[in-house]
Motif scaffolding. Structure first.
Motif, mmCIF file in Angstrom:
data_model
loop_
_atom_site.group_PDB
_atom_site.id
_atom_site.type_symbol
_atom_site.label_atom_id
_atom_site.label_comp_id
_atom_site.label_asym_id
_atom_site.label_seq_id
_atom_site.Cartn_x
_atom_site.Cartn_y
_atom_site.Cartn_z
ATOM 1 N N ALA A 238 0.830 -1.214 0.000
ATOM 2 C CA ALA A 238 0.000 0.000 0.000
ATOM 3 C C ALA A 238 0.860 1.257 0.000
ATOM 4 O O ALA A 238 0.360 2.350 0.249
ATOM 5 N N ASP A 239 2.149 1.079 -0.289
ATOM 6 C CA ASP A 239 3.097 2.202 -0.341
ATOM 7 C C ASP A 239 3.030 3.059 0.923
ATOM 8 O O ASP A 239 2.703 4.252 0.873
ATOM 9 N N PRO A 240 3.324 2.429 2.082
ATOM 10 C CA PRO A 240 3.210 3.170 3.345
ATOM 11 C C PRO A 240 4.323 4.207 3.488
ATOM 12 O O PRO A 240 5.335 4.162 2.783
ATOM 13 N N THR A 241 4.116 5.126 4.445
ATOM 14 C CA THR A 241 5.101 6.174 4.697
ATOM 15 C C THR A 241 6.390 5.570 5.248
ATOM 16 O O THR A 241 7.479 6.014 4.916
ATOM 17 N N PHE A 242 6.278 4.598 6.096
ATOM 18 C CA PHE A 242 7.481 3.938 6.640
ATOM 19 C C PHE A 242 7.192 2.495 7.010
ATOM 20 O O PHE A 242 6.034 2.091 7.150
ATOM 21 N N LEU A 243 8.277 1.714 7.138
ATOM 22 C CA LEU A 243 8.151 0.303 7.503
ATOM 23 C C LEU A 243 8.681 0.097 8.913
ATOM 24 O O LEU A 243 9.712 0.652 9.281
ATOM 25 N N LEU A 244 7.973 -0.707 9.684
ATOM 26 C CA LEU A 244 8.440 -1.093 11.011
ATOM 27 C C LEU A 244 8.740 -2.589 10.986
ATOM 28 O O LEU A 244 7.868 -3.392 10.659
ATOM 29 N N CYS A 245 9.951 -2.941 11.317
ATOM 30 C CA CYS A 245 10.354 -4.348 11.255
ATOM 31 C C CYS A 245 10.760 -4.801 12.661
ATOM 32 O O CYS A 245 11.696 -4.241 13.241
ATOM 33 N N ASP A 246 10.065 -5.767 13.175
ATOM 34 C CA ASP A 246 10.372 -6.266 14.517
ATOM 35 C C ASP A 246 11.092 -7.599 14.384
ATOM 36 O O ASP A 246 10.461 -8.618 14.107
ATOM 37 N N GLU A 247 12.401 -7.587 14.561
ATOM 38 C CA GLU A 247 13.223 -8.795 14.418
ATOM 39 C C GLU A 247 12.904 -9.516 13.103
ATOM 40 O O GLU A 247 12.523 -10.680 13.101
ATOM 41 N N PRO A 248 13.062 -8.876 11.967
ATOM 42 C CA PRO A 248 12.611 -9.483 10.706
ATOM 43 C C PRO A 248 13.378 -10.747 10.327
ATOM 44 O O PRO A 248 12.907 -11.522 9.502
ATOM 45 N N THR A 249 14.558 -10.926 10.939
ATOM 46 C CA THR A 249 15.344 -12.121 10.592
ATOM 47 C C THR A 249 15.483 -13.060 11.787
ATOM 48 O O THR A 249 16.224 -14.042 11.732
#
Lengths: 247, 383
Positions: free
Chosen positions: A170-181
């Motif tokens: 949805a082409d957000p303003t920013f991404l939040l990644c919580d421990e993505p790996t």
């Protein structure tokens, strides 16, 4: 430029001022965040590190409008979100935030395509337009050939790529990644991290990421440590961070 | 319906559970339909009554007879246009289980008072000429595979006849003009019966049915007839046909209360079963619901999904009503003529569907509200 004092220039994409978060456990009050300040500009890639329980995920939840602070404010692209109603926050999240979780959190009964399409169901796009967007997103993350597979038919790395596609669709303003790996082997982790870096470098995305892994944190432009409820710059400062008045 | 795929996917997540839940609805609705048609059959008498018909019975009880001599006096009451009588024959065909209602009738006036039970003129004329003739309702004819011209033996233990078997000729078949009309009766000639019973019980009939010129005359006529026979050895009780039908049903107990009670218990149990199923279903995907909320689905949307799933299950359970319709002929057969034909009316179907949907909504409401109030951060911690 990322700043962790309260002297960031106004007009930063994300402005956090005097953020407090206190949890109550029985009669005990636990101050997780204490007067935290942060300024993040568009296109920044910030990694948050810190020991377990230091409040990394709490900070992410506050930035993503999933939780409300005890005191302080969070302003994103001019929207002060800390006083928004639950309903407004939900609408705001749909427009501005893409979430990437440690456990991927795909809906198991939906195919990769359908999972990625979910955020678009909240828009007015036609079915054909949604299809086009989803296919593009899956192409970007490199799992277009798996679009009709269910999560159980995908590897962990592929699942996380689908989750990334869902986060960016949805082409957000920013991404939040919580421990993505956090749940991936090293090879898959590297692939996912290079994908996230591509999103920053090629597509200008703003990414805020929580991680325990220094190797993963090193992929970010800036690493900040959360200590005693406030952010401090990492000992190994790489570029573009200003704290405690230094820049 | 862009959310349809998401709802369907969640619905089919546990196929066995889905089938069992739909099955619960189907069984409950099948039972509901069955109870509904039985209730309807019991109350049918009151539905098909004519507003201008009165029934005169012995004041003591319907099993006490009335003198045949009352007929002329009743016809003399102003406002009465015609009157006929019936007597319960109480016989069985070949086997005591083969029960159906047989009435000794007044051939002269039967068709004047009950014009809705139609017999072709040629058959009626053949019946009038045949002392052993009978007119049979179409349903009973079909039930026993009889046809016009058949000779059928009917045994009765009433009237001191001690199992005497009467031989009857089927001269005519009557059909109701309305599907609700009772087509199970067996009409016997009064003269033939009268000549076969002991002298001491001759000239006694079961009850009179009469027509009045205008329905508005009914209360006055009823009062006049009961006054006429007051203080006689056989006092009368005259009532509208609907009150008579209601009293007749009342002999079996409060059928409606019984059926409503059973129906309520069934649906309450269904509510508990489906409520529990929905609660489990929602709880096991709490993190998924949290993710939906995180990416922008509103609390109401989440509640809507859960309600939609539950309503879809309830709607699928309406197959129970279809099964009940299919099973009605067998159920009618199992009732062995104890009741008029069993019919599922549109009202029963509408009530069944509404009850199912109400249970669907009620069972999803609590888990749905729980999901609606779910805090994303709490739910994500459970992953």
């Amino acid at each position: 430029m990322v700043r962790v004092d309260e002297r960031g220039k106004s007009g930063s994409l994300i402005e956090v001022r005097g953020l407090d978060k206190t949890y109550r456990r029985g009669n005990e009050e636990i101050d997780v965040l204490q007067g935290l300040n942060l300024d993040v500009d568009k296109g920044d890639f910030v990694a948050f590190m810190g020991p377990s329980g230091s409040g990394k995920t709490t900070l992410l939840n506050l930035l993503g409008g999933l939780d409300v602070p005890t005191r302080g404010s969070v302003t994103v692209a001019g929207d002060e979100i800390t006083h928004m109603s639950r309903g407004k926050l939900t609408e705001w999240r749909a427009r501005h935030v893409g979430f990437i979780f440690q456990m991927y959190n795909l809906i198991p009964v939906l195919t990769a395509f359908q999972n990625v399409e979910l955020p678009l169901l909240l828009t007015k796009l036609s079915k054909a337009e949604r299809r086009k967007h989803v296919e593009t997103a899956l192409e970007i993350v490199g799992v277009a050939d798996r679009m009709n597979h269910f999560p159980r038919q995908l590897s962990g790395g592929q699942e996380q790529r689908v989750a990334v596609a869902r986060a960016i669709i949805a082409d957000p303003t920013f991404l939040l990644c919580d421990e993505p790996t956090g749940d991936l082997d090293r090879k898959s982790a590297d692939e996912v991290m290079s994908l996230i870096r591509r999103l920053v470098e090629e597509y200008g995305k703003t990414v805020l990421m929580v991680t325990h892994d220094p190797l993963v944190a090193r992929q970010a432009k800036i690493t900040l440590h959360l200590e005693k409820g406030v952010l401090v710059e990492a000992g190994e400062r790489r570029e573009g961070v200003a704290a405690g008045g230094s820049s | 319906m862009k959310f349809g795929r998401l709802i369907l996917a969640n619905l089919f997540r546990k196929k066995v559970r889905l089938l069992l839940t739909i099955g619960s609805f189907a069984v409950a609705l099948f039972l509901f339909a069955f109870l509904g048609v039985v209730n309807d059959a019991f109350l049918r008498g009151a539905d098909v009554v004519s507003a201008d018909r009165l029934v005169v019975t012995n004041r003591t009880s319907i099993i006490n007879t009335l003198p045949l001599s009352y007929r002329d006096q009743i016809l003399g009451v102003p406002g009465v246009t015609s009157a006929t009588f019936d007597l319960w024959f109480g016989g069985t065909y070949q086997d005591p289980k083969n029960f159906f209602p047989q009435f000794v009738i007044d051939p002269e006036n039967q068709r004047k008072v009950f014009p809705e039970l139609a017999v072709p003129d040629d058959e009626w004329n053949a019946f009038l000429k045949d002392r052993q003739g009978v007119v049979v309702g179409a349903a009973t004819l079909k039930r026993f595979g009889w046809k016009l011209g058949d000779r059928v033996p009917i045994a009765t233990t009433l009237y001191g006849l001690q199992g005497k078997t009467f031989e009857f000729n089927i001269d005519g078949v009557y059909h109701g003009k309305d599907p609700k009309d009772d087509e199970t009766q067996f009409w016997i000639q009064w003269e033939y019966f009268e000549q076969s019973i002991p002298e001491r019980i001759k000239d006694q009939i079961g009850w009179y049915t009469l027509r009045v010129a205008r329905p508005g005359d009914a209360p006055r006529v009823a009062k006049a007839i009961d006054t006429l026979f007051m203080n006689s050895p056989n006092e009368t009780r005259t009532q509208t046909e609907s009150a008579f039908a209601a009293n007749w049903v009342g002999q079996f107990g409060n059928i409606k209360f019984l059926i409503v009670t059973i129906g309520t218990v069934v649906f309450f149990t269904l509510l508990l079963v489906t409520g529990n199923t929905m609660a489990i279903s929602v709880r096991e995907r709490t993190p998924e619901l949290a993710v939906l909320k995180a990416i922008g689905f509103s609390d109401r949307a989440v509640l809507g999904f859960i309600l939609a799933e539950s309503l879809a299950i309830a709607s699928a359970g309406c197959v129970g009503l279809v099964l009940a319709m299919g099973a009605l002929p067998a159920l009618s057969g199992a009732m062995a003529g104890m009741l008029p034909p069993l019919l599922i009316g549109p009202q029963t179907i509408a009530y069944g569907v509404l009850a199912a949907l109400a249970v669907g909504v009620a069972s999803a409401l609590l888990p749905g509200i729980g999901a609606m109030r779910l805090r994303v951060v709490d739910a994500l911690r459970r992953v």
